[in-house]
Design a protein around this motif. Structure first.
Motif, PDB file in Angstrom:
ATOM      1  N   VAL A 121       7.640   3.338   2.473  1.00  0.00           N
ATOM      2  CA  VAL A 121       8.517   2.297   1.929  1.00  0.00           C
ATOM      3  C   VAL A 121       9.988   2.699   2.055  1.00  0.00           C
ATOM      4  O   VAL A 121      10.800   1.910   2.561  1.00  0.00           O
ATOM      5  CB  VAL A 121       8.132   1.932   0.474  1.00  0.00           C
ATOM      6  CG1 VAL A 121       9.158   0.994  -0.144  1.00  0.00           C
ATOM      7  CG2 VAL A 121       6.739   1.308   0.445  1.00  0.00           C
ATOM      8  N   ASP A 157      -2.240  -7.983   5.077  1.00  0.00           N
ATOM      9  CA  ASP A 157      -1.629  -8.872   4.101  1.00  0.00           C
ATOM     10  C   ASP A 157      -2.131 -10.290   4.381  1.00  0.00           C
ATOM     11  O   ASP A 157      -2.055 -10.766   5.516  1.00  0.00           O
ATOM     12  CB  ASP A 157      -0.101  -8.816   4.236  1.00  0.00           C
ATOM     13  CG  ASP A 157       0.603  -9.748   3.276  1.00  0.00           C
ATOM     14  OD1 ASP A 157       0.960  -9.297   2.175  1.00  0.00           O
ATOM     15  OD2 ASP A 157       0.789 -10.930   3.632  1.00  0.00           O
ATOM     16  N   SER A 180       1.548   0.588   4.648  1.00  0.00           N
ATOM     17  CA  SER A 180       1.934   0.357   3.254  1.00  0.00           C
ATOM     18  C   SER A 180       1.923  -1.143   2.976  1.00  0.00           C
ATOM     19  O   SER A 180       2.580  -1.924   3.676  1.00  0.00           O
ATOM     20  CB  SER A 180       3.341   0.904   2.997  1.00  0.00           C
ATOM     21  OG  SER A 180       3.810   0.440   1.743  1.00  0.00           O
ATOM     22  N   GLU A 181       1.205  -1.538   1.940  1.00  0.00           N
ATOM     23  CA  GLU A 181       1.138  -2.958   1.577  1.00  0.00           C
ATOM     24  C   GLU A 181       2.523  -3.544   1.334  1.00  0.00           C
ATOM     25  O   GLU A 181       2.773  -4.709   1.643  1.00  0.00           O
ATOM     26  CB  GLU A 181       0.272  -3.147   0.327  1.00  0.00           C
ATOM     27  CG  GLU A 181      -1.200  -2.916   0.562  1.00  0.00           C
ATOM     28  CD  GLU A 181      -2.028  -3.097  -0.701  1.00  0.00           C
ATOM     29  OE1 GLU A 181      -1.538  -3.741  -1.661  1.00  0.00           O
ATOM     30  OE2 GLU A 181      -3.158  -2.606  -0.717  1.00  0.00           O
ATOM     31  N   GLN A 182       3.419  -2.747   0.802  1.00  0.00           N
ATOM     32  CA  GLN A 182       4.774  -3.228   0.499  1.00  0.00           C
ATOM     33  C   GLN A 182       5.578  -3.549   1.758  1.00  0.00           C
ATOM     34  O   GLN A 182       6.537  -4.305   1.696  1.00  0.00           O
ATOM     35  CB  GLN A 182       5.526  -2.200  -0.341  1.00  0.00           C
ATOM     36  CG  GLN A 182       5.000  -2.067  -1.754  1.00  0.00           C
ATOM     37  CD  GLN A 182       5.757  -0.992  -2.492  1.00  0.00           C
ATOM     38  OE1 GLN A 182       5.403   0.176  -2.436  1.00  0.00           O
ATOM     39  NE2 GLN A 182       6.827  -1.391  -3.162  1.00  0.00           N
ATOM     40  N   ASN A 183       5.204  -2.971   2.872  1.00  0.00           N
ATOM     41  CA  ASN A 183       5.957  -3.176   4.115  1.00  0.00           C
ATOM     42  C   ASN A 183       5.385  -4.283   4.994  1.00  0.00           C
ATOM     43  O   ASN A 183       6.083  -4.778   5.881  1.00  0.00           O
ATOM     44  CB  ASN A 183       5.988  -1.877   4.946  1.00  0.00           C
ATOM     45  CG  ASN A 183       6.811  -0.798   4.295  1.00  0.00           C
ATOM     46  OD1 ASN A 183       7.624  -1.042   3.417  1.00  0.00           O
ATOM     47  ND2 ASN A 183       6.590   0.430   4.732  1.00  0.00           N
TER      48      ASN A 183
END
Length: 140
Positions: free
Chosen positions: A40, A130, A86-89
């Motif tokens: 992240v 995602d 990374s799920e956030q990316n």
């Protein structure tokens, strides 16, 4: 990471050593991107983002592209693949049109090297985890 970022950010290499340094810098960033704690912050770092895009988007024309350039391109795409784990990316990476464009272009470019295409496809696979991205990608 600053040393790798500086080397990977070389835009106009003047010597073969500059090209090699760019490749090594980008491959160093790829190695750092493998670690979940770095994913992240690295994706959100503007200098790292410039360096990765600089490498991933190098031209692939036969007359000017060296083996070091090819390796820099592949390392840049592999770094994107790791960052997309990374799920956030995942969604921000897909929504960044510059990144999406270079990844999708490299994934379908028939004359690109196998490792380059494979790295781009891995980045797309990771982003597709995602659900929003998966729906968008299906229609893409």
């Amino acid at each position: 990471g600053e040393v790798f970022i500086k080397a990977a950010s070389i835009v106009h290499p003047m010597t073969p050593q500059d090209r090699r340094a760019r490749k090594l810098g980008c491959c160093g960033l790829r190695n750092l991107a493998q670690h979940p704690d770095n994913q992240v912050p690295m994706f959100n770092d503007k200098k790292a983002g410039f360096a990765l895009f600089n490498c991933a988007s190098l031209p692939t024309d036969i007359t000017n592209c060296t083996a070091d350039d090819q390796n820099a391109i592949t390392c840049g795409l592999e770094a994107y693949a790791f960052l997309a784990e990374s799920e956030q990316n995942q969604r921000p990476m897909w929504e960044n049109m510059k990144i999406r464009s270079i990844i999708t272009q490299r994934a379908v470019k028939p004359h690109d090297w196998y490792t380059t295409r494979a790295a781009a496809l891995r980045a797309m696979q990771s982003m597709a985890q995602d659900s929003f991205v998966a729906k968008q990608m299906w229609r893409f």
